[in-house]
Design a protein around this motif. Structure first.
Motif, short mmCIF file in Angstrom:
data_model
loop_
_atom_site.label_atom_id
_atom_site.label_comp_id
_atom_site.label_asym_id
_atom_site.label_seq_id
_atom_site.Cartn_x
_atom_site.Cartn_y
_atom_site.Cartn_z
N ASP A 185 50.93 37.24 -0.78
CA ASP A 185 51.98 38.25 -0.70
C ASP A 185 51.94 38.89 0.68
O ASP A 185 50.92 38.86 1.37
N GLY A 205 59.29 39.41 -0.15
CA GLY A 205 58.86 39.88 -1.46
C GLY A 205 59.78 39.37 -2.55
O GLY A 205 60.92 38.95 -2.30
N TYR A 239 57.53 30.51 -0.12
CA TYR A 239 56.18 30.88 -0.56
C TYR A 239 55.13 30.30 0.37
O TYR A 239 55.36 29.34 1.11
#
Length: 235
Positions: free
Chosen positions: A78, A97, A52
């Motif tokens: 994202d 993703g 992340y």
């Protein structure tokens, strides 16, 4: 390019994100240098945690940091998100993703309950940082007191309670961190551009019961067209 990266739209330069923290700003010591004057010296940072990455605005610029057009204080990124630092646009890529069902998706906790006076203090605190000028921190306790016409001691008491309600830990830039949290929760909105709320002048109306008179011809009441007075004849 393998791994997360950021692309600067103006130059097309692609910079890989560091394993821990990537600093962004206009200063000479940052990892990603943006020359736009609306960007502060140390504007934001992108932090990686495993697969992340999230962006954090450092609260040193009125122009702030936006993700896909929305002003944020901290936001998980994202793949393909558009980041705007001041007026400088970038795009992140290479972020894997992940599909999350509604049951396990993490959501931000609701904002705490606020009194009317606490909301006034927050609005005054964030007002400088939400205007159109750049490089200004949130208002000080003295400025908030002058804005709300209260004592500085009363404002400091409200700020202490707000730090507790929003769980802002002690340390430097505590007001900045509170303002960032308030803006990210949407409790305070950016100010409209100057002049937008001005009411256009209304045409004058005749007095009630009196019909409007005929239009006045141009030059009426100004005397002769050539600007000379008529000569008087001697008697």
């Amino acid at each position: 390019m393998e791994g997360p990266y950021i692309r600067i739209e103006d130059s097309g330069e692609v910079v890989p994100l560091a394993e821990a923290v990537t600093t962004i700003g206009r200063g000479s010591g940052v990892d990603i240098h943006l020359s736009d004057p609306s960007v502060s010296r140390l504007h934001a940072e992108i932090v990686r945690r495993g697969p992340y990455a999230y962006v954090t605005d450092l609260g040193l610029s009125r122009n702030g940091t936006r993700v896909n057009g929305r002003l944020v204080a901290r936001r998980v990124l994202d793949d393909g998100d558009v980041l705007t630092f001041g007026n400088a646009r970038c795009r992140v890529g290479g972020i894997p993703g992940e599909d999350l069902s509604a049951e396990v998706e993490l959501r931000r906790s609701p904002s705490p309950e606020l009194t009317r006076r606490e909301l006034d203090v927050l609005t005054s605190l964030c007002r400088p940082a939400l205007s159109d000028e750049a490089f200004v921190a949130p208002a000080t306790a003295r400025e908030i007191a002058a804005d709300l016409v209260v004592t500085e001691a009363a404002v400091k008491q409200h700020l202490l309670r707000l730090y507790q309600k929003f769980r802002i830990p002690e340390g430097t830039n505590r007001r900045v961190r509170l303002a960032n949290e308030v803006v990210s929760l949407g409790l305070v909105r950016p100010l409209p551009p100057a002049g937008r709320d001005k009411v256009p002048p209304q045409p004058s109306r005749p007095a009630p019961g009196r019909p409007p008179g005929p239009p006045v011809p141009a030059g009426a009441g100004r005397g002769p067209a050539d600007g000379k007075l008529p000569e008087r004849r001697a008697s």
